[in-house]
Design an enzyme around this catalytic site. Structure first.
Site, PDB file in Angstrom:
ATOM      1  N   ASP A   1       5.843   2.438   2.304  1.00 44.81           N
ATOM      2  CA  ASP A   1       4.932   1.325   2.578  1.00 44.81           C
ATOM      3  C   ASP A   1       4.102   1.700   3.804  1.00 44.81           C
ATOM      4  O   ASP A   1       4.615   1.773   4.919  1.00 44.81           O
ATOM      5  CB  ASP A   1       5.767   0.062   2.845  1.00 44.81           C
ATOM      6  CG  ASP A   1       4.905  -1.183   3.049  1.00 44.81           C
ATOM      7  OD1 ASP A   1       3.719  -1.041   3.397  1.00 44.81           O
ATOM      8  OD2 ASP A   1       5.445  -2.296   2.871  1.00 44.81           O
ATOM      9  N   HIS A   2       2.832   1.933   3.572  1.00 47.40           N
ATOM     10  CA  HIS A   2       1.994   2.447   4.657  1.00 47.40           C
ATOM     11  C   HIS A   2       1.749   1.399   5.740  1.00 47.40           C
ATOM     12  O   HIS A   2       1.241   1.716   6.817  1.00 47.40           O
ATOM     13  CB  HIS A   2       0.664   2.930   4.074  1.00 47.40           C
ATOM     14  CG  HIS A   2       0.038   4.033   4.870  1.00 47.40           C
ATOM     15  ND1 HIS A   2       0.452   4.385   6.131  1.00 47.40           N
ATOM     16  CD2 HIS A   2      -0.985   4.881   4.573  1.00 47.40           C
ATOM     17  CE1 HIS A   2      -0.285   5.389   6.583  1.00 47.40           C
ATOM     18  NE2 HIS A   2      -1.172   5.706   5.647  1.00 47.40           N
ATOM     19  N   ARG A   3       2.109   0.145   5.480  1.00 42.03           N
ATOM     20  CA  ARG A   3       1.985  -0.860   6.537  1.00 42.03           C
ATOM     21  C   ARG A   3       3.030  -0.631   7.613  1.00 42.03           C
ATOM     22  O   ARG A   3       2.863  -1.034   8.761  1.00 42.03           O
ATOM     23  CB  ARG A   3       2.152  -2.277   5.960  1.00 42.03           C
ATOM     24  CG  ARG A   3       1.060  -2.676   4.996  1.00 42.03           C
ATOM     25  CD  ARG A   3       1.400  -3.984   4.319  1.00 42.03           C
ATOM     26  NE  ARG A   3       2.662  -3.910   3.580  1.00 42.03           N
ATOM     27  CZ  ARG A   3       3.257  -4.956   2.997  1.00 42.03           C
ATOM     28  NH1 ARG A   3       2.704  -6.160   3.088  1.00 42.03           N
ATOM     29  NH2 ARG A   3       4.380  -4.801   2.334  1.00 42.03           N
TER      30      ARG A   3
ATOM     31  N   PRO B   1       0.855  -1.193   0.000  1.00 46.93           N
ATOM     32  CA  PRO B   1       0.000   0.000   0.000  1.00 46.93           C
ATOM     33  C   PRO B   1       0.890   1.243   0.000  1.00 46.93           C
ATOM     34  O   PRO B   1       1.521   1.574   1.006  1.00 46.93           O
ATOM     35  CB  PRO B   1      -0.814  -0.138   1.294  1.00 46.93           C
ATOM     36  CG  PRO B   1      -0.052  -1.073   2.155  1.00 46.93           C
ATOM     37  CD  PRO B   1       0.881  -1.889   1.294  1.00 46.93           C
TER      38      PRO B   1
END
Ligand code: CAO
Length: 587
Positions: free
Chosen positions: A559-561, A386
């Site tokens: 990486d939004h995680r 994401p």
């Protein structure tokens, strides 16, 4: 040696049942019980097995023929048959052959079934006491009106422990009479157990894999006002496979009947004992279930193939073993195609193929290996991560002046890249989450205690990312030299594989080309990448007046995680400060 006629055995009330498959041909040697032909009525798919081992000498039927009890299928030459002939007479009597002794047995069997079934029905309708264990339903008054019916596995012949292969309803479902509740499968027949009436399913206690026998409770049906009668009527008109169980009983009772009697019953008849008036285990195509015979179902199950996904090529779309094999081949071929394809996979429909030559002249050139590899890598990262891209401008007016003078002083061509690399290294030290990777299962974060930074290099063969090791331990000049050397070897295609591994963060610099912001794709398993665009002079308000400043557009994808928005913003703000103030960079 003797020839034995093979005839269609008792197939219940059905007549003119189409032959949908011939499983043997003349000259074939068959074993006893080996399936010879497949018949299919409205509700049952039945395989007729060989009565004895031997050689098929003639076949009197073909696919599409309609057969009834007693129709001659062909002849089998068998020594066993010759030897057993005198004993077999009663067995023949049990077969649907025109043998005089056969009819009484067949009739007796039918009558037995009927009497048992009418008992059930009477019991169901009138009193619980009359209901034998084999009765499929036991109506009792329901408090909310209507009846509560206890649904049981009906008579499925002398088969015990028949596996349940599909469960079609659950508690709370409202079902209609005759609606299939579950599907059973013996080695030769697939049978569905229909609902004895309309109502709401309660206390469903069977699951896939359970083994059931006649009389096992399936569930109760609540609110069924018409109950057993409702189900009995339609069942009366449905073809009911021959009661093989009873046939076999018959065989057992008659010592001379021995095993030869059983094979002449259609094996589907293992679902036998079914009557016109009872909810029955019917074989064959159960509503929306895939249309396939037991052998094909078994084969599919062994391979883990979901038959609903297989297109049948048999008569009326019946799925045959070859269809399952074809499906498996096609499925196995897919991953390679998906990996090579620029799109597709992840359940996303691929981009439709277009014949571009329809619109003008075209030329097709195979992609270089590096381009194909990076396509797969980029696609994988784009689909799995994401991404968020945060942009900002760094004021590099002072840095640019210093870069030029330092280039002259050191005699080393200092481009912007090593300065940006150093700034990134400092920002990563301040925000160590940028120097991590997610574990493959996504359950933990791996922190790295080294700091290697890769940079995207444009080469004639495609994009490569050489990695500069230990950026935190190197000065600007050394970084500039290493970047220039790695970029040069990248363009010449002389990078070693190890020199493109181990990066913690990547920089994609398009400043030498132009353009402003863009959306770089995170170079997985890294968690962030910085896109650098061309620095341009812009009027910047200093509180009193607009000043001409060289502004460097930065695009940070992460990486939004792993990195949340606030951290992403902090990182890029720090980066602009570092690039805007050389003293900070030197710290
Ligand atoms: N703003 C203004 N000028 C810039 C600049 C920027 N952000 N970045 C570089 N320049 C200038 C350099 O100073 C140099 O100018 P001079 O020749 O006048 O000194 C000129 O542009 C060319 O620089 P360069 O690009 O050759 O050198 P670099 O160290 O900045 O970059 C490399 C090296 C390997 C990153 C670059 O050559 C390259 O291949 N970039 C493409 C990367 C790419 O394709 N990214 C996309 C990846 S995703 O598809």
């Amino acid at each position: 040696m003797a020839k034995l006629e093979i005839k269609v055995p008792d197939i219940g009330d059905s007549s003119d049942v189409p032959v949908i498959e011939l499983l043997v041909k003349v000259g074939d040697t068959v074993t006893r019980e080996q399936s010879l032909i497949v018949l299919e009525s409205e509700k049952a798919t039945m395989e007729v097995p060989a009565p004895e081992a031997g050689v098929i000498r003639s076949l009197s039927i073909k696919v599409g023929d309609k057969v009834s009890k007693g129709t001659l299928i062909g002849e089998i030459e068998t020594e066993a048959a010759a030897a057993a002939a005198p004993k077999v007479e009663p067995a023949a009597a049990k077969t649907p052959s025109p043998a005089p002794a056969g009819e009484p047995l067949a009739q007796a069997k039918t009558e037995d079934s009927r009497s048992e079934l009418s008992q059930r029905r009477d019991g169901g309708a009138k009193s619980a006491t009359a209901a034998p264990p084999s009765a499929p339903t036991q109506p009792s008054p329901a408090s909310g009106g209507g009846q509560i019916l206890e649904v049981k596995i009906p008579d499925i012949g002398d088969y015990q422990g028949v596996p349940v292969i599909e469960v079609l309803v659950k508690d709370g479902d409202t079902v209609t009479a005759e609606q299939a509740l579950l599907v059973l499968e013996t080695d030769k027949a697939t049978m569905e157990v229909p609902s004895p009436g309309a109502g709401v399913v309660q206390g469903f206690r069977i699951k896939v894999g359970d083994k059931v026998s006649k009389g096992d409770v399936v569930c109760t049906l609540q609110g069924s006002s018409s109950g057993a009668k409702e189900s009995a009527a339609p069942a009366a008109s449905s073809p009911s496979p021959a009661p093989a169980g009873e046939g076999r009983d018959g065989g057992a009772k008659s010592a001379t009947a021995a095993p030869s009697s059983a094979p002449t019953q259609p094996s589907t008849a293992s679902g036998g004992g079914l009557s016109e008036e009872t909810p029955q285990a019917s074989s064959g195509k159960p509503g929306e279930l895939p249309y396939a015979g037991p052998g094909t179902r078994k084969f599919a199950r062994e391979l883990g193939v979901d038959l609903t996904k297989v297109k049948g090529s048999g008569l009326r779309g019946r799925i045959v073993v070859e269809d399952v094999q074809g499906f498996v081949k096609q499925t196995l071929a897919q991953p390679a195609a998906v990996a090579a394809a620029p799109s597709g996979g992840s359940g996303i429909p691929p981009i439709p193929a277009v014949d571009f030559s329809l619109f003008g002249e075209i030329e097709t050139t195979p992609l270089a290996r590096i381009r194909k590899l990076s396509a797969t890598h980029l696609h994988r990262a784009w689909v799995n991560i994401p991404h968020v891209t945060q942009t900002d401008d760094a004021d590099i007016t002072e840095l640019e002046a210093f870069r030029k003078s330092a280039s002259e002083e050191t005699g080393t061509k200092l481009t912007l890249l090593p300065f940006v690399m150093k700034a990134v290294e400092k920002a990563m030290q301040a925000h160590p989450d940028f120097n991590t990777s997610l574990s493959p299962d996504g359950a933990s974060l791996i922190k790295k205690k080294y700091l290697h930074i890769g940079f995207a290099a444009d080469t004639p063969n495609g994009l490569v990312v050489p990695v500069v090791r230990d950026v935190d331990k190197k000065g600007i000049v050394q970084l500039a030299n290493e970047c220039a050397e790695l970029a040069s070897r990248a363009r010449d295609g002389k990078l070693k594989p190890d020199e493109m591994k181990g990066g913690c963060f990547s920089i994609s610099s398009l400043g030498g080309i132009g353009g402003s912001y863009f959306t770089p794709i995170v170079n997985a398993p890294e968690v962030a990448i910085l896109g650098v665009s061309r620095g341009v002079m812009k009027p910047v308000w200093d509180g009193k007046a607009f000043q001409p400043r060289l502004m460097l557009p930065l695009s940070l994808s992460y990486d939004h995680r792993v990195i949340d928005g606030a951290l992403g913003a902090r990182f890029i703000v720090l980066l602009t400060r570092l690039l805007g103030d050389l003293r900070r960079l030197a710290l």
